[in-house]
Design an enzyme around this catalytic site. Sequence first.
Site, PDB file in Angstrom:
ATOM      1  N   SER A   1      -1.732   5.547  -1.875  1.00  0.00           N
ATOM      2  CA  SER A   1      -2.789   4.659  -1.403  1.00  0.00           C
ATOM      3  C   SER A   1      -2.194   3.435  -0.729  1.00  0.00           C
ATOM      4  O   SER A   1      -1.082   3.002  -1.079  1.00  0.00           O
ATOM      5  CB  SER A   1      -3.593   4.213  -2.625  1.00  0.00           C
TER       6      SER A   1
ATOM      7  N   TYR B   1      -5.234   0.281 -10.818  1.00  0.00           N
ATOM      8  CA  TYR B   1      -5.207   1.467  -9.956  1.00  0.00           C
ATOM      9  C   TYR B   1      -3.996   1.415  -9.024  1.00  0.00           C
ATOM     10  O   TYR B   1      -3.227   2.376  -8.919  1.00  0.00           O
ATOM     11  CB  TYR B   1      -6.509   1.540  -9.137  1.00  0.00           C
TER      12      TYR B   1
ATOM     13  N   LYS C   1      -0.382   3.831  -8.670  1.00  0.00           N
ATOM     14  CA  LYS C   1       0.149   4.494  -7.463  1.00  0.00           C
ATOM     15  C   LYS C   1       1.602   4.054  -7.202  1.00  0.00           C
ATOM     16  O   LYS C   1       2.451   4.872  -6.870  1.00  0.00           O
ATOM     17  CB  LYS C   1      -0.734   4.195  -6.245  1.00  0.00           C
TER      18      LYS C   1
END
Length: 339
Positions: free
Chosen positions: A127, A152, A156
Amino acid sequence: MQKKILVTGGCGFIGSHTIALLIEKGYDVVSLDNFSNSHKEALKGLEKLTGRTIANLEVNLCDRLETMKAITEAAPFDAVIHFAAYKSVGESMAKPFMYYQNNIPSVINIAEAAVRNGIQHFIFSSSCTVYGDAEVIPVTENTPIGNALSPYGLTKITAEAQLTDVNKRYKWFKPTFLRYFNPAGAHESALIGEASRRPSTNLVPIICEVVAGKREKLAVFGDDYQTRDGSCIRDYVHVMDLAEAHISALELSLIQESKTDIESFNLGIGEGVSVLEAISAFEQVTGKKVNYAIGEKRPGDVAAIFADYSKAAKVLNWKPKRTIEDIMETAWKWEQVRW
Ligand code: UDP
């Protein structure tokens, strides 16, 4: 010979669209999805679309033994495309444990299963959040990996670092990191689309749900950012453009078998669209008004980010073909028929 690809999160948003294209291109596909945030109907939609029966392994990737057993039994595979993960920045701010406990072990277990089964090619859903609040935009793959602004984002960054370590030890194991900007839209057929089990926190599905009468109002998260209209700027990329990029990245990895350097690619359209511009694109394409109000800023949001995708253009020969209008049109068409 037909190549066999394992797609984790195959019933999720980008996973299902990538499966549709893999099958169209002649790959043999096995999905792995435990429906924790997706629906079985995605398999039906895919079967209608492709005319094929899709095999699915209902496996919890956080369970190491279950993962190892299921993949070893279903092997051999030529490649894994690993989508399965929780994916909402906002939700991760509210539920950090849930994000760490899901996204971190699952990537380690699937990577171990790949290594133990000799699967060389590993395409990973990363991402643009890995860049954090980048000082210079558009961001390239050389933009420093930033401080994660959300759990989040940290999952990643961590996953990329862990896969890089695995590649150092098992040099033949070849991860490719695809760093998505803001995936949105749906398959033109409206047989598949975004359908998370938990309420969506993403802008485009929320706009659609407001107009469909499923939510009362859209809150625009802040209008005093240092951007052209004060609302946040993102790079919305159509899910079918992303699916095409996965095929290109997979094919490059398969062809360059002896080249085991890790490659990263930014996948966006290279243009920023503000929240207010996204709303007006929706209104223009559909002729429908979006009921919205300016709300508080959302913790974890960066003011603006968009991609420099010139590396993907050059190396993968990939170019996004669809616009923000195409995104809104297909997302709205999907919203009206979705399960
Ligand atoms: N956004 C918003 N209202 C919402 C959801 C999102 O204003 O209800 C904004 C959000 O602040 C961000 C953009 O829309 O600037 C895209 O957010 P999304 O959650 O879709 O993706 P993210 O960029 O967080 O991955």
